[in-house]
Each structure stands twice: as C-alpha cells, then as structure tokens.
Design an enzyme around this catalytic site. Structure first.
Site, PDB file in Angstrom:
ATOM      1  CG  ASP A 262      12.222   7.830   1.986  1.00 26.34           C
ATOM      2  OD1 ASP A 262      11.282   7.141   1.534  1.00 26.34           O
ATOM      3  OD2 ASP A 262      12.346   9.042   1.732  1.00 26.34           O
TER       4      ASP A 262
ATOM      5  CE1 TYR B 299       4.038   3.278   1.855  1.00 26.52           C
ATOM      6  CE2 TYR B 299       5.534   5.091   2.344  1.00 26.52           C
ATOM      7  CZ  TYR B 299       5.243   3.929   1.652  1.00 26.52           C
ATOM      8  OH  TYR B 299       6.161   3.414   0.771  1.00 26.52           O
TER       9      TYR B 299
ATOM     10  CE1 TYR C  14      -4.257   1.769   1.087  1.00 26.32           C
ATOM     11  CE2 TYR C  14      -2.566   3.393   1.602  1.00 26.32           C
ATOM     12  CZ  TYR C  14      -3.887   3.082   1.365  1.00 26.32           C
ATOM     13  OH  TYR C  14      -4.852   4.064   1.408  1.00 26.32           O
ATOM     14  CB  THR C  15       2.578   3.002  -2.472  1.00 24.97           C
ATOM     15  OG1 THR C  15       1.684   2.968  -3.587  1.00 24.97           O
ATOM     16  CG2 THR C  15       3.400   1.720  -2.431  1.00 24.97           C
TER      17      THR C  15
ATOM     18  CE  LYS D 107       6.855  -0.468   2.493  1.00 25.55           C
ATOM     19  NZ  LYS D 107       6.627  -1.559   1.506  1.00 25.55           N
TER      20      LYS D 107
ATOM     21  CD1 TRP E 218      11.727  10.682  -1.987  1.00 25.26           C
ATOM     22  CD2 TRP E 218      12.588  12.320  -3.233  1.00 25.26           C
ATOM     23  NE1 TRP E 218      11.841  11.796  -1.186  1.00 25.26           N
ATOM     24  CE2 TRP E 218      12.362  12.820  -1.919  1.00 25.26           C
ATOM     25  CE3 TRP E 218      13.147  13.177  -4.170  1.00 25.26           C
ATOM     26  CZ2 TRP E 218      12.652  14.128  -1.540  1.00 25.26           C
ATOM     27  CZ3 TRP E 218      13.448  14.481  -3.805  1.00 25.26           C
ATOM     28  CH2 TRP E 218      13.191  14.951  -2.504  1.00 25.26           C
TER      29      TRP E 218
END
Length: 316
Positions: free
Chosen positions: A116, A139, A75-76, A143, A164
């Site tokens: 990151d 998020y 899930y981003t 993660k 990125w």
C-alpha cells in the site's frame, strides 16, 4: 512446481507451509540464491531442470519444471530505506527485474508481493488497483519501481498489493505490541493513520488459490475461466487505525490470557510519535477486483487477528 523466493520470511514461510500441507511440489530459496544476481537465479532454474530439484530432496524420474515463481523477498525496513536507498533499490527494483526476466525466460508465471506504500496521503476512500501511484518515501518508491519492472518485462504476472502484514515466525506489529503491553505501564500508539491489517496465512491461501484456479483453467476441457493477469489488492476486510489495531490486540491477548500486565494505551499523532518517514494517512485497499475474480470470502481483520493470537504457534 512452485518456486518460493524469500522462503524464510514471514509470508514466504507461510506460503511454503500451505503448499506442503497440500502436497504441492515446492522449491524454496532465501539468501542461498541471491535474487540481485541474475545468473544465480538462472543457474537455479537450470539446476531444477537438470537435477530434478524438489525442496530439500531430488525427485527421481521426473523433471522439476518451474511453473510458478512466488516472490516474497524484498527490502521492508521503511525508515532505514531513507538512509539505505541503494540497498532498498537492489532488493526491490533490481532483484525484481531479475526475477521477472527469469520467470519470462523459463516460461513461469510470477506472483509478486507489493504494498500500500505505493500510494500517498491524498485519498479518503479505498484505493483500487488503477489508482495513481505517488509513494512518499524510498521504500514505497522502490516497491513502485519494482512493479513497473515486472510490467515492462513480462505479461504472465500477478502483483498483489497488501498492507499491515503480520504472522508467525518474524517480528511484526502484533508481537511488538504484545511485548510492550506485557512489560510497560503505558504506551502511545499512532491514531491518525488508517489501513487494514493482513494475516499472512490469509494472503498465502489467496496466493495458492490463484495458482490452483489458473492451473485448473489451463487443463479443463470445458475451458474454465482463469484469473486475468495484472495487479490485485489483498488485505483482510475492514479498516482501523494503528491505535484501534492495538486496542483489539490487547483485548484478545487478555481474552486468551497471553498477557497479565495492565498496560494503558494512549492515542497520539504521527508527529507526536516522532515518525521519521511520512506514511500514508489512509491506505485502505479495495478488494472488489480480487473477490470478483476469485469468488472468495475474505475474513474481517478482527477474525483473522483472533485466529492468529489463539493459535498454538503464536509467541512474542
């Protein structure tokens, strides 16, 4: 055989593309095998063993042993995660735990992609792999918890943190900027967040190199040194702000005549931009560990961006 989970995503598709070019046996799944369902994952591994499944066809006369699982799923949607905590948790924590269990149970090594965003705003120098995690939003938290589940479940894993990410086939910052630059007279871009862009093709190459080095070490009669399991950072070299990234995107789009419009870029703060989620103000990742382990030269972010924009596959 390599099993790529999340094969239709930006990175997953690039891993599959690179593996196919090198004629590496490949199984690729996306929504057809739900990683949130442990039994679905387990059934797929059994299918590979009993039916000799290889990508889109069956290999006759050989077992399709899954030796590596590359998890590119997750899930981003950073901002949506604040309202969809359960959905983010299901994909970034529960599914990751299931994948780790299946990898352990079938004797496969796991490569998992992290971010990151497991870090906060406190640093002013590149984060190494042992830096204390302190995610700012849902998020990043999910993660981070997914990383923890892998480490509790198995030992033969590589967690690759990246940042990125952009590439072919899916919307990303580069393609979004290109569309806006072509259609708007002026756009504002955040200038108070610094990090490093990562070309998905470079990360995919690093993933395959980890696999090849590890497999070679396992069969070399001279006991060639393998890459130690654990957490590694990977992004392109250098650092910039989103505004600096956008300026370079615009320069290259004009160089290769991808856009005609004269759009003015204006820097702004995260607060002025109206960001709904606090993001790391400085999230540059140190690559010293992976460079030392793999003996590789990672391209500068500007070099990889130019390679992306001038490629015939680039579209926005």
């Amino acid at each position: 055989m390599i099993w790529v989970i999340g094969s239709t995503g930006m990175l997953g598709a690039e891993v599959c593309h690179a593996a196919q070019k090198e004629k590496i046996p490949l199984a690729a799944t996306a929504s057809d095998v739900d990683a949130r369902d442990y039994n679905a994952l387990k059934d797929f591994t059994e299918k590979c063993e009993t039916q000799n499944y290889l990508a889109s066809h069956k290999a006759q006369g050989q077992r399709a042993k899954i030796e590596w699982i590359v998890n590119c799923s997750g899930y981003t949607a950073v901002e949506k995660a604040e309202k969809e905590k359960n959905a983010a948790t299901a994909l970034n924590v529960d599914a990751v735990k299931n994948i780790a269990r299946v990898a352990r149970d079938c004797g496969a090594k796991l490569i998992h992609i992290s971010t990151d965003y497991v870090f906060d705003v406190a640093s002013s120098h590149p984060y190494d792999e042992d830096a204390k995690k302190n995610p700012l939003g849902i998020y990043g938290l999910t993660k981070s918890l997914g990383e923890d589940e892998i480490q509790k479940t198995m030992t033969q894993f590589f967690i690759l943190r990246t940042s990125w990410l952009y590439g072919f086939g899916r919307p990303n910052f580069v393609t979004t900027m290109a569309r806006l630059m072509e259609s708007k007279p002026q756009i504002e871009v955040v200038s108070d967040q610094r990090g490093t862009p990562t070309f998905a093709a470079d990360l995919a190459d690093a993933i395959l190199k980890i696999i090849k080095i590890s497999d070679k070490a396992g069969t070399d009669i001279f006991r060639k040194k393998s890459i130690p399991y654990g957490i590694y950072n990977f992004s392109n070299l250098g650092e910039t702000s989103w505004y600096g990234f956008a300026l370079e995107i615009q320069r290259l789009l004009k160089k290769y005549r991808r856009i005609q419009n004269e759009c003015v870029l204006q820097p702004c703060t995260s607060e002025e931009f109206g960001a709904k989620v606090e993001r790391p103000a400085y999230s540059v990742l140190s690559k010293e560990k992976i460079i030392s382990a793999m003996k590789i030269k990672i391209p500068k972010w500007q070099e990889s961006l130019e390679k992306f924009i001038k490629d015939s596959r680039f579209e926005f």
